[in-house]
Each structure stands twice: as structure tokens, then as C-alpha cells.
Motif scaffolding. Structure first.
Motif, PDB file in Angstrom:
ATOM      1  N   LEU A  15      10.710  14.990  42.501  1.00 22.17           N
ATOM      2  CA  LEU A  15      10.158  16.067  43.306  1.00 22.17           C
ATOM      3  C   LEU A  15      11.322  16.749  44.009  1.00 22.17           C
ATOM      4  CD1 LEU A  15       7.689  17.534  44.621  1.00 22.17           C
ATOM      5  CD2 LEU A  15       7.803  15.805  46.426  1.00 22.17           C
ATOM      6  N   ILE A  17      12.178  19.970  46.594  1.00 22.60           N
ATOM      7  CA  ILE A  17      11.618  20.955  47.507  1.00 22.60           C
ATOM      8  C   ILE A  17      12.777  21.680  48.192  1.00 22.60           C
ATOM      9  CG2 ILE A  17      10.144  21.380  49.510  1.00 22.60           C
ATOM     10  CD1 ILE A  17       8.816  18.647  48.955  1.00 22.60           C
ATOM     11  N   SER A  19      13.455  24.705  50.936  1.00 24.48           N
ATOM     12  CA  SER A  19      12.762  25.485  51.964  1.00 24.48           C
ATOM     13  C   SER A  19      13.754  26.241  52.828  1.00 24.48           C
ATOM     14  CB  SER A  19      11.942  24.578  52.881  1.00 24.48           C
ATOM     15  OG  SER A  19      10.970  23.882  52.153  1.00 24.48           O
ATOM     16  N   GLU A  36       9.708  28.827  50.070  1.00 27.99           N
ATOM     17  CA  GLU A  36       9.643  27.424  49.646  1.00 27.99           C
ATOM     18  C   GLU A  36       9.425  27.382  48.141  1.00 27.99           C
ATOM     19  OE1 GLU A  36       8.302  23.606  51.854  1.00 27.99           O
ATOM     20  OE2 GLU A  36       6.499  24.621  51.140  1.00 27.99           O
ATOM     21  N   ILE A  38       8.818  24.447  45.213  1.00 31.66           N
ATOM     22  CA  ILE A  38       8.518  23.038  44.970  1.00 31.66           C
ATOM     23  C   ILE A  38       8.461  22.827  43.464  1.00 31.66           C
ATOM     24  CG2 ILE A  38       6.860  21.165  45.336  1.00 31.66           C
ATOM     25  CD1 ILE A  38       5.817  22.909  47.748  1.00 31.66           C
ATOM     26  N   SER A  40       7.769  19.900  40.822  1.00 27.57           N
ATOM     27  CA  SER A  40       7.317  18.513  40.673  1.00 27.57           C
ATOM     28  C   SER A  40       7.394  18.026  39.234  1.00 27.57           C
ATOM     29  CB  SER A  40       5.889  18.376  41.186  1.00 27.57           C
ATOM     30  OG  SER A  40       5.036  19.258  40.488  1.00 27.57           O
ATOM     31  N   SER A 175       4.643  15.209  53.271  1.00 26.59           N
ATOM     32  CA  SER A 175       5.511  14.731  52.196  1.00 26.59           C
ATOM     33  C   SER A 175       6.555  13.709  52.647  1.00 26.59           C
ATOM     34  CB  SER A 175       6.214  15.916  51.524  1.00 26.59           C
ATOM     35  OG  SER A 175       6.973  16.637  52.468  1.00 26.59           O
TER      36      SER A 175
END
Length: 198
Positions: A15, A17, A19, A36, A38, A40, A175
Motif C-alpha cells: 500500500l 499513500i 499526501s 492524495e 493511494i 493498493s 490507516s
């Protein structure tokens, strides 16, 4: 506030991320900036890109015109929407949906033919559009000279504080425990909140 998180998932895969949030102080009532990304899986990403308003757009129609209509901000959302792999993403957080602008980009992008197409979409579409939206924010929001009275400054400080804390709680709070464990996550979140209340 910027962050990049990479974590190996127990179910396999990872994962990632990325931001970036930029908050203006109370001497300027222009919108803030939120980005952001993301990822996955190699074939799926979620994109959030917005200039969240800091005033009620119904009560302040000039604010809507100045920051969203005159800047043609919605054309960027419309351009991404034309890509076949792009679908609307609806966050489960009613709070996040409440503070978003009417031009907010909330998209889920999923491909079937591996990560190469995702990388192409990021390079050819998300990268230039994100930079254009950031440019609009820098030129029309961060550098805007706005006359904000003392009463409005107090309102903005209170509103921004609530939004920052709630966003940290909803976004990172959901998260971080999975990524770092409950005890470490609690310490990290408390430090972040403390930093932003100074």
C-alpha cells in the motif's frame, strides 16, 4: 503537511499513500489544497484532488465564482472523467464529502492490463492536471490578498482546526493502526495533532 507511506500488506502486495495538504492561515479565507494518491495494487489507484472551500458557497456566491467558476477548476475533473479506466470514487466518510468542493476530484482508476497503463495515466494525465490545479491554488488562493475581518479570522481559525483534526482522525486514523500498530499509531497521530494546534 506532506506524507508518503509504503507498507507491505499481510495479505500480499503493498500500500502506497502519497499526501499533500496546504492550509492557509486566518488572514486569507481562500480555499486550502488537498492531494492524495493511494495505490493498493499495480492496477488500481485512488486520486483525491481538491481546493476545499472555507466559506459557505450558498451564502457567498462570489466565493464560488472567484475560486471555482472563474478559474475553470471543473475542467480538470471533466478531463480525467473522459479516461475509460476512470470511475467516480465515493469515500465512506460523510465528513470528507461534506468539506469537499463541488469541483473535487474523487476518482478510482483501475486497469486490467497490468501496471503499465496505470503508470501511463499517472504520467500523462494525473501529473499535469495535479500541477495545473496546484498552480491555480498558488496563483489565485495562496497569493490572493483578501480582506478578512477579525470576526471572520476567529471563525476561520475554529473551522480550520476542526477540519484538520477531523481529517487526521478520519484519514490517518483509519490507516495508521494497520500500518504501524495501535500504540505507535496513537503516538504519531497525537504528535501530528499537537503540531497543527500550535
Amino acid at each position: 503537511m506532506g506524507s508518503w507511506v509504503h507498507a507491505e500488506l499481510p495479505t500480499g502486495g503493498s500500500l502506497d499513500i502519497t499526501s499533500l495538504s496546504a492550509y492557509l492561515n486566518s488572514s486569507n479565507d481562500a480555499p486550502n489544497f488537498v492531494f492524495e494518491l493511494i495505490r493498493s495494487s499495480p492496477t488500481m489507484i485512488i486520486l483525491v484532488l481538491d481546493l476545499p472551500p472555507r466559506k459557505d458557497l450558498v451564502l457567498w456566491p462570489d466565493y464560488l465564482k472567484t475560486f471555482y467558476e472563474d478559474t475553470k477548476l471543473d475542467t480538470h475533473r471533466q478531463a480525467l472523467e473522459k479516461i475509460p479506466e476512470v470511475q467516480p470514487y465515493v469515500t465512506s466518510s460523510l465528513f470528507i464529502r461534506t468539506v469537499a468542493s463541488p469541483t473535487a476530484i474523487f476518482f478510482r482508476i483501475q486497469t486490467e492490463n497490468g501496471g503499465e497503463r496505470i503508470d501511463e495515466i499517472i504520467r500523462d494525465h494525473i501529473d499535469p492536471i495535479s500541477k495545473q490545479v496546484l498552480g491555480i491554488w498558488l496563483d489565485h488562493c495562496a497569493c490572493a490578498e483578501r480582506d478578512v475581518g477579525e470576526e471572520d479570522k476567529a471563525y476561520l481559525r475554529k473551522r480550520d482546526g476542526v477540519i484538520r483534526n477531523k481529517t487526521i482522525e478520519v484519514d490517518l486514523g483509519s490507516s495508521f493502526p494497520r500500518l504501524f500498530g495501535p500504540e505507535a499509531a496513537k503516538q504519531i497521530l497525537e504528535a501530528i495533532k499537537e503540531y497543527f494546534t500550535v
